[in-house]
Design an enzyme around this catalytic site. Structure first.
Site, short mmCIF file in Angstrom:
data_model
loop_
_atom_site.label_atom_id
_atom_site.label_comp_id
_atom_site.label_asym_id
_atom_site.label_seq_id
_atom_site.Cartn_x
_atom_site.Cartn_y
_atom_site.Cartn_z
N GLY A 35 32.87 -3.78 -25.06
CA GLY A 35 32.78 -2.36 -25.38
C GLY A 35 31.41 -1.78 -25.06
N CYS A 36 30.38 -2.53 -25.38
CA CYS A 36 29.02 -2.05 -25.14
C CYS A 36 28.71 -1.97 -23.65
CB CYS A 36 28.01 -2.94 -25.86
SG CYS A 36 28.23 -2.89 -27.66
N THR A 37 29.26 -2.88 -22.89
CA THR A 37 29.09 -2.84 -21.43
C THR A 37 29.82 -1.64 -20.85
OG1 THR A 37 28.82 -5.23 -21.33
CG2 THR A 37 29.46 -4.12 -19.29
#
Length: 152
Positions: free
Chosen positions: A43-45
């Site tokens: 998700g952060c990527t």
């Protein structure tokens, strides 16, 4: 959560290169301050790459982007290099800045309870006040959502 019209809490944190970055450096321009749980996770990527892929559009609007997590500087450096991220990733290892932005606290995952960063974003105006609040952000399409709000 902080609200629209509140003064954005100032901060000084180390970026992925070990340089000190403060919010006050960006007075006079819009700043996206986004909080994310962990570098180099799916998700952060997705969220970071969305900002990267829209980088020119943010630049055209004179908008700075600052990503904040409780990762150490070394993890941020490898994350930024791996995905060619053109903006500052800031290390808030003790969660104090994330906490000041109501973006840090108790989380539950896989039956474990721990403290961590919540996925929230604030659009800070040129005068240092909060212009937009995004709580519990969905990573996919978030950069485009902010750009659309800037154009309204």
């Amino acid at each position: 959560m902080l609200s629209v019209g509140d003064a954005a809490p100032d901060f000084e944190l180390s970026d992925q290169h070990g340089d000190t970055v403060s919010l006050s450096e960006y007075r006079g321009q819009h700043v996206v301050v986004y909080f994310y749980p962990r570098a180099d996770t799916p998700g952060c990527t997705t969220e970071a790459c969305g900002f990267r892929d829209s980088w020119d559009e943010f630049g055209e609007r004179d908008v700075a982007v600052l990503g904040i997590s409780d990762d150490p500087v070394s993890d941020l450096d490898s994350f930024a290099d791996k995905y060619d991220l053109p903006f500052s990733l800031l290390s808030d290892e003790d969660g104090s800045v994330s906490g000041a932005y109501d973006s840090y606290g108790e989380k539950n995952m896989f039956g474990k309870t721990f403290d961590g960063v919540f996925r929230n974003t604030y659009l800070v105006g040129p005068d240092g006040t909060i212009e937009q609040v995004y709580e519990g952000v969905s990573p996919d399409g978030h950069a485009e959502e902010i750009l659309a709000d800037l154009d309204d």
